[in-house]
Structures are given as structure tokens and as C-alpha cells.
Design a protein around this motif. Structure first.
Motif, mmCIF file in Angstrom:
data_model
loop_
_atom_site.group_PDB
_atom_site.id
_atom_site.type_symbol
_atom_site.label_atom_id
_atom_site.label_comp_id
_atom_site.label_asym_id
_atom_site.label_seq_id
_atom_site.Cartn_x
_atom_site.Cartn_y
_atom_site.Cartn_z
ATOM 1 N N LYS A 125 0.915 -1.117 -0.042
ATOM 2 C CA LYS A 125 0.023 -0.036 0.011
ATOM 3 C C LYS A 125 0.877 1.036 0.053
ATOM 4 C CE LYS A 125 -0.632 -0.370 5.039
ATOM 5 N NZ LYS A 125 -1.629 -0.708 6.113
ATOM 6 N N GLU A 127 0.031 4.464 1.439
ATOM 7 C CA GLU A 127 -0.171 5.051 2.672
ATOM 8 C C GLU A 127 0.975 4.697 3.482
ATOM 9 O OE1 GLU A 127 -3.667 2.349 2.772
ATOM 10 O OE2 GLU A 127 -2.557 3.405 1.182
ATOM 11 N N SER A 203 1.999 8.119 -2.093
ATOM 12 C CA SER A 203 0.902 8.574 -3.213
ATOM 13 C C SER A 203 1.454 9.401 -4.193
ATOM 14 C CB SER A 203 -0.291 9.055 -2.398
ATOM 15 O OG SER A 203 -0.909 8.124 -1.639
ATOM 16 N N ARG A 207 1.991 8.855 -8.247
ATOM 17 C CA ARG A 207 1.601 9.693 -9.141
ATOM 18 C C ARG A 207 2.634 10.427 -10.243
ATOM 19 N NH1 ARG A 207 -1.000 12.165 -4.408
ATOM 20 N NH2 ARG A 207 -3.187 11.451 -4.530
ATOM 21 N N SER A 224 -3.465 -5.628 2.996
ATOM 22 C CA SER A 224 -3.560 -4.836 2.015
ATOM 23 C C SER A 224 -4.745 -5.190 0.737
ATOM 24 C CB SER A 224 -2.348 -4.772 1.030
ATOM 25 O OG SER A 224 -1.166 -4.387 2.115
ATOM 26 N N GLU A 227 -9.643 -3.527 -2.678
ATOM 27 C CA GLU A 227 -10.015 -2.199 -2.749
ATOM 28 C C GLU A 227 -8.704 -1.081 -2.391
ATOM 29 O OE1 GLU A 227 -11.560 -3.444 1.382
ATOM 30 O OE2 GLU A 227 -11.303 -4.389 -0.705
ATOM 31 N N SER A 228 -7.904 -1.283 -1.707
ATOM 32 C CA SER A 228 -6.551 -0.581 -1.519
ATOM 33 C C SER A 228 -5.467 -0.689 -2.865
ATOM 34 C CB SER A 228 -5.846 -0.891 -0.371
ATOM 35 O OG SER A 228 -6.514 -0.698 0.787
ATOM 36 N N ARG A 230 -6.968 -1.119 -5.948
ATOM 37 C CA ARG A 230 -7.422 -0.453 -7.081
ATOM 38 C C ARG A 230 -7.004 0.985 -6.690
ATOM 39 N NH1 ARG A 230 -11.535 -4.179 -5.960
ATOM 40 N NH2 ARG A 230 -12.771 -2.916 -4.676
ATOM 41 N N ASP A 231 -7.089 1.452 -5.476
ATOM 42 C CA ASP A 231 -7.004 2.985 -5.442
ATOM 43 C C ASP A 231 -5.237 3.077 -5.684
ATOM 44 O OD1 ASP A 231 -9.562 3.275 -4.278
ATOM 45 O OD2 ASP A 231 -8.903 3.261 -2.086
ATOM 46 N N MET A 232 -4.451 2.138 -5.489
ATOM 47 C CA MET A 232 -3.055 2.366 -5.804
ATOM 48 C C MET A 232 -2.703 2.443 -7.273
ATOM 49 S SD MET A 232 0.154 0.497 -3.960
ATOM 50 C CE MET A 232 -0.347 -1.281 -4.353
ATOM 51 N N ALA A 234 -4.762 3.229 -9.587
ATOM 52 C CA ALA A 234 -5.493 4.538 -10.069
ATOM 53 C C ALA A 234 -4.536 5.532 -9.820
ATOM 54 C CB ALA A 234 -6.690 4.854 -9.368
ATOM 55 N N LEU A 235 -3.448 5.537 -8.954
ATOM 56 C CA LEU A 235 -2.573 6.743 -8.596
ATOM 57 C C LEU A 235 -1.496 6.589 -9.984
ATOM 58 C CD1 LEU A 235 -1.848 6.459 -4.777
ATOM 59 C CD2 LEU A 235 -3.089 8.248 -6.049
#
Length: 271
Positions: A125, A127, A203, A207, A224, A227-228, A230-232, A234-235
Motif C-alpha cells: 500500500k 499510505e 501516493s 502519481r 492490503s 480495494e486498496s 485499486r486505489d493504488m 489508479a494513482l
């Protein structure tokens, strides 16, 4: 720095999870080394790698010297990986990291993105830890130094890092994971926990990373979760996401063939 090398061709560095060592990659490595030059190092203080340079044995073909003693952090561990690449005269490589190895891979992307041909992040992850998570890591580090790790670390760790399918149906993987955890030096466990506790939010690093990137996650990963992942993904500007069935937080150890197939397909497409 102890490492295992096999295969030839495009270099791929595999960075292991906590609290195991590079042997967690054995099944993946043997699936990939027919096509790639695979390097799997033991991170500082884990497996056969010494915690500090003064503890290093006489070098063999599978060893590389530490640059110096470093404070616990993923950035320090990333410097160790860069030193290994320099030792092997590799200007760049694909880098894959699982869990703690993912933190080190993100630190590499922060410090030297030009050295990464492509980034693979598995069951990790972006974060930073919460205050509670950080405090727990520091308690584990203190206990490891005070008591050693025999008799409690594997029992405390395995239920979280292995998926339910592995825990219920793959006794050989459970015992393999237990053996790897129980063989880790207490001082290395403490260093790794303090390094993870010190990590920043990555993060912004993701990016800013412009290279190809693959995010892998076991669909049974409770630490992890998907859903985490997927967020990663997307970054990442060029991020792709693959979910691995019947795998938990140590997906490369739990389902090595499925993991390797996903990596091989992605590497073939991104090269």
C-alpha cells in the motif's frame, strides 16, 4: 548483500515481504528465469544478508557488500538495492516488491525512477502507517530485540499474511511460511519493523512515476485488500491491476504459478 540470481535477459529484481526472505520468491523465480534475469536479494538483516557491514562474511558470487550502516527506513533499503545494481553494473531493471518489498520499490521510484524500467507492486500500500500501526511495529521491534522471535512471531504473523485458502488447504505452504519466519534474525526483524514504521506516504511518488506499472493483489489479502490495490493502481499514470484468486498477502508464495504468469504476461506486453 546476499542474493540469488538465475536466468538471463531482461533484469528483474524481486524484493521480499516481512518477515521472510528472498526464498519466498523461489516458486516465482523458477517460473520466470527461462525468460528473464531474475535477482532476489535478502534485504538488510533478513535471510543471509547481514544487518551491518561489519557483520558481512567474506564475499561469494552471491554476495554484494553493503555501502554503509543505515538508519531504518525504506529509503535506506532502497539505497542497498541501488548499490546491488551498481555492483552488477545494471543501469536499470524491472523491480517487483511484495508487502515490505513494495515499500522499498516505491522508495526506489522516489529516489531513482530512472533506474526502474517498470514497477510491480504486490500486496502492498502507498499510505503511511497510522499512529496505532506505527506504535505496534515499534512494540514488535522492541520485543524481538528483548526476547528474540522464537515461539511468538510466526504465530502472531501467519494468520494475517496468509489467505484463508492457504490456511485451510495448503498445509505445505503454511509450514514453509512458518519456517521462513522462524529463521529470521531478531535484529533484522526489529530493523525491518522500524523501517516500515518510518516510511512516508508514497501516493505522490506513484502519481509522479511515468513508467509502466503493475499492481497485483490476492483476493484474500486482509492486510492490503483489493480495494486498496485499486486505489493504488489508479494513482499510477500507466498502472494496471490484476487480482489473484485464492491468494492472501503473500501471493507469490501462496500461488507462485498464477503470480508468475501475471508478471510474465505484463512484462511481455510492457517491454
Amino acid at each position: 548483500m546476499h542474493y540469488v540470481e538465475s536466468g538471463a535477459g531482461t533484469p528483474l529484481v524481486l524484493l521480499h515481504a516481512f518477515p521472510v526472505d528472498a526464498r519466498m520468491w523461489d516458486g516465482v523465480r523458477t517460473e520466470l528465469d527461462a525468460h528473464f534475469r531474475v535477482l532476489a536479494p535478502d534485504q538488510r538483516g533478513m535471510g543471509q544478508s547481514p544487518l551491518h557491514e561489519a557483520a558481512a562474511p567474506e564475499l561469494t558470487s552471491g554476495d554484494s557488500p553493503w555501502p554503509d550502516e543505515r538508519e531504518p527506513s525504506p529509503d535506506s533499503a532502497a539505497e542497498d538495492v541501488l548499490a546491488l545494481l551498481d555492483e552488477l553494473r545494471l543501469p536499470s531493471a524491472y523491480v517487483a516488491g511484495c508487502s515490505m518489498g513494495g515499500y522499498v520499490a516505491m522508495a526506489l521510484a522516489r529516489r531513482a525512477p530512472e533506474r526502474i524500467d517498470g514497477l510491480i507492486l504486490a500486496d502492498t500500500k502507498a499510505e503511511a502507517d497510522s499512529t496505532e500501526q506505527r506504535d505496534n511495529r515499534l512494540r514488535v521491534a522492541d520485543r524481538a530485540e528483548r526476547e528474540g522471535t522464537t515461539g511468538w512471531l510466526a504465530g502472531d504473523t501467519l494468520p494475517g499474511i496468509l489467505g484463508r485458502t492457504t490456511r485451510h488447504r495448503r498445509d505445505n505452504v503454511v509450514e514453509r511460511a512458518r519456517a521462513l519466519v522462524e529463521q529470521q534474525p531478531s535484529a533484522g526483524v526489529a530493523w525491518a519493523q522500524r523501517a516500515m514504521a518510518a516510511r512516508p506516504d508514497s501516493s505522490g511518488t506513484l502519481r509522479a512515476y511515468e513508467g509502466p506499472a503493475l499492481v497485483l493483489v490476492g483476493d484474500e489479502d486482509a492486510l492490503s485488500p483489493p480495494e486498496s490495490a485499486r486505489d493504488m493502481a489508479a494513482l499510477l499514470p500507466r498502472g494496471e491491476l490484476v487480482t489473484l484468486p485464492e491468494a492472501g498477502h503473500l501471493s507469490p508464495l501462496e500461488t507462485p504459478e498464477t503470480f508468475a504468469n501475471a508478471v510474465r504476461e505484463w512484462l511481455d506486453g510492457s517491454g
